[in-house]
Scaffold this active site. Sequence first.
Site, mmCIF file in Angstrom:
data_model
loop_
_atom_site.group_PDB
_atom_site.id
_atom_site.type_symbol
_atom_site.label_atom_id
_atom_site.label_comp_id
_atom_site.label_asym_id
_atom_site.label_seq_id
_atom_site.Cartn_x
_atom_site.Cartn_y
_atom_site.Cartn_z
ATOM 1 N N GLU A 81 -0.079 -1.826 -3.813
ATOM 2 C CA GLU A 81 0.373 -2.419 -2.928
ATOM 3 C C GLU A 81 -0.836 -2.586 -1.644
ATOM 4 O O GLU A 81 -0.656 -1.678 -0.838
ATOM 5 C CB GLU A 81 1.493 -1.706 -2.051
ATOM 6 C CG GLU A 81 2.837 -2.161 -3.134
ATOM 7 C CD GLU A 81 4.026 -1.647 -2.456
ATOM 8 O OE1 GLU A 81 4.079 -1.368 -1.140
ATOM 9 O OE2 GLU A 81 5.141 -1.472 -3.195
ATOM 10 N N GLU A 108 8.012 4.338 -5.305
ATOM 11 C CA GLU A 108 7.600 5.187 -4.111
ATOM 12 C C GLU A 108 8.503 6.270 -4.137
ATOM 13 O O GLU A 108 9.056 6.713 -3.209
ATOM 14 C CB GLU A 108 7.546 4.511 -2.922
ATOM 15 C CG GLU A 108 6.315 3.355 -2.887
ATOM 16 C CD GLU A 108 6.202 2.681 -1.601
ATOM 17 O OE1 GLU A 108 7.400 2.294 -0.999
ATOM 18 O OE2 GLU A 108 5.337 2.430 -1.182
#
Length: 720
Positions: A320, A237
């Site tokens: 995710e 991320e």
Amino acid sequence: MNHSKKLAATESTSKSTAAMARKRSSKTTLIFFVLLSIVAFVAFVPVFASLPSLSSHSHDLHLHLRLHQRQHRLEKSDARKFEIAEDMFWKDGKPFQIIGGDLHYFRILPEYWEDRLLRAKALGLNTIQTYIPWNLHEPEPGKLVFEGIADLVSFLKLCQKLGLLVMLRAGPYICAEWDLGGFPAWLLAIEPDIRLRSSDPAYLQLVEGWWGVLLPKVAPLLYGNGGPIIMVQIENEFGSYGDDKAYLRHLVKLARGHLGEDIILYTTDGGSRETLEKGTLVGDDVFSAVDFTTGDDPWPIFELQKEFNSPGKSPPLSSEFYTGWLTHWGEKIARTDADFTAAALEKILSRNGSVVLYMAHGGTNFGFYNGANTGADESDYKPDLTSYDYDAPITESGDVDNAKFKAIRRVVGKYSSVSLPSFPSSNKKTGYGFIQLQKTRSLFDLLDGFDSAHIVEAENPTAMEYFYQMFGFLLYVSEYASKAGGNKLFIPKVHDRAQVFISCPSRADGGRVSYVGTIERWSNQAIYLPNAKCVSNTSLFILVENMGRVNYGPYLFDRKGILSSVYVDGRVLNRWKMIPIPFQNLNEVPKFNPVIQVASEFPKVSIRKKLEHKSEDVLEGPSFYTGHFSIDKTSEVTDTFISFRAWGKGIAFVNEFNIGRYWPTSGPQCNLYIPAPILRHGENVLVIFELESPNPELVVDSVDQQDFNCGSSKASVRQL
């Protein structure tokens, strides 16, 4: 579709029926020959359920033929291969839908790895995604640990043995609600400061050293080499943190150098244009995956994902998919509705999208490895619980008899290419009853036994990392001149929680230490120091607890201890002694271990019923309490939980294993999970380091279930 829109659609359909009939006859002959060709082709090439269905539109027919031709060509090759083409994943020439879940080996005892992986398979998963925390494997510079709970290679081989593929999140930054996002804390001791997660040469040199050890270990386990690893993630991320493309390209170059050109490298970023622009690399070399809130419509985000992958190289993947959420101390326990979660999952799977559940099984932050988050500023500090249950379908202790596991399994079963294993039973848990403890020693009683070689002296307070203490507590000692009306103590920057004590060495009681107050990072205020009426200076003791380093966001660089000057009545206090109290973590044996010392001094008493204890014998302050409990040879050693209701705040050890932090007065976690492999037949030893006030009766309770209803927090449902 609501009623009015349905009527409009019906009228539109009626008006177009005649026109469609006129067009249909002119296409009948062409479609007949195309379908005849397909039937002949299918006679020799197997059809797989995950392929798109036949369509009467020429574009879909053409795509279907291309997919079959590709599949037929790859099946003729014996090469073991996992790749991306036609906006799909392909495994050995066959289309493959990733139905995976995060399960972290470092949050599970190795004796339970197989148990949890089998439960993941029973959920319907075909892939396991796991992070690799650098700090677990290199707790000190150059000291590499790949044994016990850090035995990554054995975990990966076990995944393969059980028929599970692996998506490996190699970092070097992982987040994961793990201390410092997986970075070793000794990086914070380097001077001048290095810039984490950047193309800073000093930082990259350290990453090269770490990956130079790690990646050769996993290279033989890549899918193309006969192992289970189908993809390797670069960073994590990054688009939510920075936009240093040179850094990302350097990581890709390092990974390719060790892992070769065939392995799929991927990034994961939030499903927004801004984060994808910052966190991805253009081109075929790295696949860009996305994550997003569970309640979001996934398909517009998957369309956006395509813009950051090469044409034909963007299979929809939510890397995710949040089955739950994290919880900090003092918050309500995070819960997500089972049916809501399952319905959101089906939106992805029903259109052949791929998904990784975060988490499939959360596990436990044993030891001191929990992370923390910050809010608006650095002082808005929120440490994570010891439990990493995450409201996942497989609970912290491995239970699956719950609504979320059943709902997700039901959805996955519709789209799995294989039959799901039978529904597993939950592991047995036992409440072993009340455990009587006795106060063994006060922390201050142990100070005389400290080796002076481990005591640091300096003019000003120093962060614990600078003398290579990574976890635990640090005791700062100085002295000041007490005034008749008392003094005011102010410490601008404490990470994270400081208990303040004073004593008067010249008094007849031998300098008994008295507690005067607590300074917390998130609510820092000056405290009053009463006049101790000392003949000479008053001794000042400040015990600082490292409650877990920040793992996400702009305040990642999170040293621990006193990070500023200390002021008494507005004047800087100098001349400090610093005494490290590291205790024992998962993968290191400190030079000084008070747990072993106090346990060996305690007389062995095994009591399984509640005993009376005079509360006036109990003194407040940081002290050790020790108890023994027995498991009969005829009894089964099973999982249990230890309830710390009516205790204050501290850490606990069972048979010298650090089971984590407890803080029931803050909540919501009341109990600490004790896996059966920590226990043994016969005598078991519990040592508690209580910082504040123990249960007046000096008992804890071994119970058979988790409890998240302590403090002022109560369970709530969170719609993500």
